[in-house]
Scaffold this active site. Structure first.
Site, PDB file in Angstrom:
ATOM      1  N   CYS A  45      -3.317  -0.264  -3.345  1.00  0.00           N
ATOM      2  CA  CYS A  45      -4.096   0.208  -2.204  1.00  0.00           C
ATOM      3  C   CYS A  45      -3.456   1.448  -1.601  1.00  0.00           C
ATOM      4  O   CYS A  45      -2.289   1.762  -1.869  1.00  0.00           O
ATOM      5  CB  CYS A  45      -4.232  -0.891  -1.151  1.00  0.00           C
ATOM      6  N   CYS A 104       0.833  -1.207   0.000  1.00  0.00           N
ATOM      7  CA  CYS A 104       0.000   0.000   0.000  1.00  0.00           C
ATOM      8  C   CYS A 104       0.867   1.256   0.000  1.00  0.00           C
ATOM      9  O   CYS A 104       1.939   1.286   0.617  1.00  0.00           O
ATOM     10  CB  CYS A 104      -0.925   0.008   1.226  1.00  0.00           C
TER      11      CYS A 104
END
Length: 277
Positions: free
Chosen positions: A192, A111
């Protein structure tokens, strides 16, 4: 009797010459036909030693560059890659052809670490390298295929080293283009956090809806993602697009439909961008 024997020998010699000429001419014709067929496309041919390069890059990636991302099956990856397109019509590729390969080496990135790009490959890669971020070409499959070209011929176990289909001039469903579309789609689906895209602010339409980022990656971002766009212009040149321009508004509209939060910064030179943060 002597004259008759001489005539027979002469006839046999003439027949033999004609037979050799016919075989030679036929062989030359087949050769020319074969190679003219291999040269029928407008794109560059398969990279020499394609399979060897894939194997070597995979070994290097999994053992040296990112050993934590090791798939443990570089031979399987190399075989799945070539099996996806070998002996097949080079203009009839589907994403399903590459599914076994993608399943072996899923393009995942931590992420907040993903960087997309459009018409800014070199700059985006430099930025990612300096910041410890990752582009698609920094994933295993992306690094294997980066800078290579490939295609096969129907019914042939060999690659076509003479020419491969061009996306614009021959067909869109060629194995090179479909590979990058399939990989880009999975990459976009799985990023993400806050992700970034580097766009070329020196051209009028920094966002191109027909680019891979425009038609594949942006439309497949998760609603949980925040996308930060950077419009970077060439040194010594004024910017030709901005965050308020129509192309960026089109990007924002695509993201709004997917509930993706959007942040944009423009009027940045290359030096300013690379020195940002």
């Amino acid at each position: 009797m002597g004259d008759c024997g001489t005539q027979k020998k002469l006839c046999c010699f003439v027949v033999l010459c004609l037979l050799v000429a016919g075989i030679t001419g036929g062989a030359i014709g087949i050769y020319k036909w074969h190679h003219s067929g291999l040269n029928r496309w407008h794109g560059r041919g398969s990279t020499a030693d394609f399979q060897k390069i894939i194997q070597e890059r995979c070994d290097d990636y999994t053992q040296q560059i990112r050993p934590r991302a090791r798939s443990g099956n570089c031979q399987g990856i190399q075989q799945a890659f070539t099996s996806a397109f070998i002996s097949k019509d080079p203009c009839k590729a589907t994403k399903e052809d590459y599914k076994p390969l993608l399943d072996l080496a899923y393009p995942t990135v931590p992420c907040d670490k993903a960087v997309f790009w459009s018409k800014t490959k070199e700059l985006a890669h430099e930025y990612a390298k300096r910041r410890g971020l990752l582009t698609l070409e920094d994933t295993l499959l992306g690094s294997l295929a980066d800078g290579l070209s490939w295609c096969g011929e129907p019914g042939s176990p060999d690659l076509n080293y003479q020419s491969c289909p061009d996306w614009k001039k021959d067909c869109r469903t060629n194995y090179f283009s479909v590979f990058w579309e399939a990989l880009s789609e999975r990459f976009a689906e799985n990023v993400c956090g806050t992700v970034q895209v580097v766009l070329n602010g020196s051209i009028e339409n920094a966002f191109d809806k027909m680019s891979i980022f425009g038609r594949v990656e942006a439309p497949n971002l998760s609603p949980t993602v925040t996308l930060k766009a950077w419009l970077v212009h060439d040194p010594g040149k004024p910017p030709s697009d901005s965050c308020s321009g129509p192309s960026i508004k089109e990007l924002e509209s695509i993201l709004n439909q997917r509930s993706v939060r959007f942040i944009c910064r423009d009027n940045l030179s290359r030096d300013q961008f690379l020195g940002s943060f």
